[in-house]
Design a protein around this motif. Structure first.
Motif, PDB file in Angstrom:
ATOM      1  N   GLY A 390      14.312 -42.544 -61.790  1.00 40.71           N
ATOM      2  CA  GLY A 390      15.714 -42.832 -62.068  1.00 40.71           C
ATOM      3  C   GLY A 390      16.568 -41.624 -62.315  1.00 40.71           C
ATOM      4  N   PHE A 391      15.980 -40.453 -62.394  1.00 36.48           N
ATOM      5  CA  PHE A 391      16.740 -39.221 -62.554  1.00 36.48           C
ATOM      6  C   PHE A 391      15.915 -38.083 -61.995  1.00 36.48           C
ATOM      7  N   LEU A 392      16.530 -36.928 -61.900  1.00 35.14           N
ATOM      8  CA  LEU A 392      15.817 -35.732 -61.447  1.00 35.14           C
ATOM      9  C   LEU A 392      15.409 -34.889 -62.647  1.00 35.14           C
ATOM     10  N   PRO A 393      14.209 -34.296 -62.608  1.00 33.90           N
ATOM     11  CA  PRO A 393      13.204 -34.439 -61.565  1.00 33.90           C
ATOM     12  C   PRO A 393      12.390 -35.722 -61.741  1.00 33.90           C
ATOM     13  N   SER A 394      11.958 -36.284 -60.620  1.00 36.91           N
ATOM     14  CA  SER A 394      11.048 -37.427 -60.692  1.00 36.91           C
ATOM     15  C   SER A 394       9.756 -36.995 -61.370  1.00 36.91           C
ATOM     16  N   ARG A 395       9.087 -37.942 -62.034  1.00 39.74           N
ATOM     17  CA  ARG A 395       7.874 -37.572 -62.758  1.00 39.74           C
ATOM     18  C   ARG A 395       6.944 -38.763 -62.934  1.00 39.74           C
ATOM     19  N   VAL A 396       5.716 -38.445 -63.313  1.00 38.78           N
ATOM     20  CA  VAL A 396       4.710 -39.455 -63.623  1.00 38.78           C
ATOM     21  C   VAL A 396       4.299 -39.254 -65.073  1.00 38.78           C
TER      22      VAL A 396
END
Length: 468
Positions: A390-396
């Motif tokens: 939903g925002f930058l940076p994408s993450r796990v």
């Protein structure tokens, strides 16, 4: 959608799990139009601690008064003040909007800019410092509202902190790529018996099978429907998917216009075995699903916020959580007990739903965890893994809950800013690894069913991320 709040509405469905923050809608720089497009905040709901919300006593008759402005109206007033060059009014209206916004941190960058324009430098920098702690990137140097902050000794270190958020963190490596660049992948599933992966192509309305030797083939074509979430029920030899009529389809079918279904296919040959529509007719958008050990299929609806269940042998979906309780239900995962269902409400965070009884509550999170924008959600060894786009940076992320399921007790960023990330979507656990779609490329496809610039499309990639 992305299972995400995609910035542009997807034709008939506002699939809150298929939106992208890279176009019109931004959680952190909301334009007046985008803010106005958001559904109203949900009404107060029962929680585990307070199953029946208190009902206030009837008030004495009073002279009618105008309703208090909501966050949308206050934000519109703030933007009008900004355009007029009234910094004091801009800040006052934004602060008022934040007080009634269900997730005020979504206004964090705007508030920082308003504070900067009002000459409250330290408070503006504090607000930006909070956004950096949350892990949300923004190109600060490109924002004119932050110009008054550039002379502060805190500015340069803050720029370095934001720049560091774009650096890759994590051990994920590309497991495989697919040759067809215009697939527009969303869902992924794995068959533990054969080792095959199944991937859903939104653009071509099909499910692709990838065998362990790397050979790929079309497993099933959905005839005017785009597959979204996928799940394998290996004991019963089925592949389940939720699908919808979407404008990104290369070929839409009149018979499927406005439709959304839960579909089952035979794992051996791709024959369609079941097709179940949610009760209630048009205006729904099934989004993701999981299969419990007993064969029950749980399905989320990104449009209405409902959560449905299809019991083994049943022909109709039954509500676990009725429409209207959540705002944009997406990723689903059962907790270790199997009795509670964790749901990623894309624009509001996490919710826990009791599988039997229907009680639910919002899951609280630590101050440094921003829980919105979670698309994929899976369980792993008593905890959960989330794909946040939903925002930058994408993450796990990996996180754990308190035993009563009311709060996230700790979390870890497993992967951030992978070079192949272009709106990562859903994942599947295989052993102690997460395999997830790294580059869905939703924004590269228009609502006319065509890629915007085919030469820009990258080969679809699936990343393998160790979870231990």
């Amino acid at each position: 959608m992305p299972r995400r709040h995609r910035a542009s509405l997807l034709a008939l469905f506002s699939l809150f799990s298929l939106f992208s923050l890279f176009s019109l809608f931004s959680l952190f720089s909301l334009t007046p139009g985008a803010l106005a497009a958001q559904p109203p905040a949900a009404a107060p709901t029962a929680t585990a601690a307070d199953p029946t919300p208190a009902v206030p006593a009837p008030a004495a008759p009073a002279t009618p008064t105008a309703p208090a402005p909501d966050a949308r109206e206050l934000f519109a007033q703030a933007m009008a003040a900004r355009e007029a060059g009234d910094a004091a009014a801009y800040l006052a209206r934004l602060e008022a909007a934040a007080r009634v916004h269900p997730e005020p941190r979504q206004l964090g960058f705007r508030l920082a800019g308003a504070l900067a324009l009002a000459g409250r430098t330290d408070q503006a920098l504090d607000r930006l410092d909070e956004m950096a702690r949350l892990g949300i990137w923004r190109d600060l140097a490109a924002e004119p509202d932050f110009a008054p902050l550039r002379s502060s000794p805190r500015w340069a270190p803050l720029l370095r902190r934001f720049a560091a958020l774009r650096e890759h963190v994590g051990a994920g490596r590309v497991a495989f790529r697919l040759a067809e660049r215009d697939l527009l992948l969303e869902g992924i599933a794995h068959d533990p018996a054969s080792g095959d992966f199944f991937l859903g192509s939104v653009h071509h309305g099909k499910v692709v099978r990838r065998r362990p030797d790397g050979m790929t083939s079309d497993f099933a074509r959905l005839a005017g429907l785009a597959p979204l979430g996928l799940a394998v029920d290996a004991p019963r030899g089925r592949l389940w998917t939720v699908a919808a009529d979407l404008p990104q389809l290369a070929r839409r079918a009149e018979a499927s216009r406005g439709s959304t279904f839960l579909l089952a296919f035979d794992l051996s040959d791709g024959r369609e075995l079941a097709r179940v529509a949610p009760p209630g007719g048009p205006g729904q958008a099934l989004n993701d699903l999981i299969v419990a050990g007993d064969g029950t299929v749980f399905v989320s609806d990104g449009q209405t916020g409902a959560v449905w269940a299809l019991a083994p042998g049943a022909a109709a979906l039954e509500p676990i959580l009725p429409p209207g309780e959540l705002r944009s239900a997406g990723g689903l995962a059962l907790d270790a007990s199997g009795d509670r269902l964790l749901v990623a409400d894309w624009s509001r965070g996490l919710a826990m739903v009791e599988r039997h009884g229907g009680r639910w509550w919002r899951v609280t999170t630590p101050a440094d965890l921003f829980p919105v924008g979670i698309d994929g959600l899976v369980a792993h060894r008593g905890g959960f893994v989330a794909i946040q786009n939903g925002f930058l940076p994408s993450r796990v992320l990996r996180f754990e809950l308190a035993p009563d399921g009311t709060a996230v007790t700790r979390f870890t960023v497993l992967e951030r800013a992978h070079p192949d990330h272009v709106e990562p979507t859903l994942g599947v656990v295989v052993g102690d690894d997460l395999y997830y779609v790294a580059n869905s490329q939703w924004e590269e496809f228009g609502e006319d069913g065509r890629p915007r610039a085919p030469e820009r499309l990258a080969a679809p990639a699936v990343i393998r991320l160790p979870l231990r």
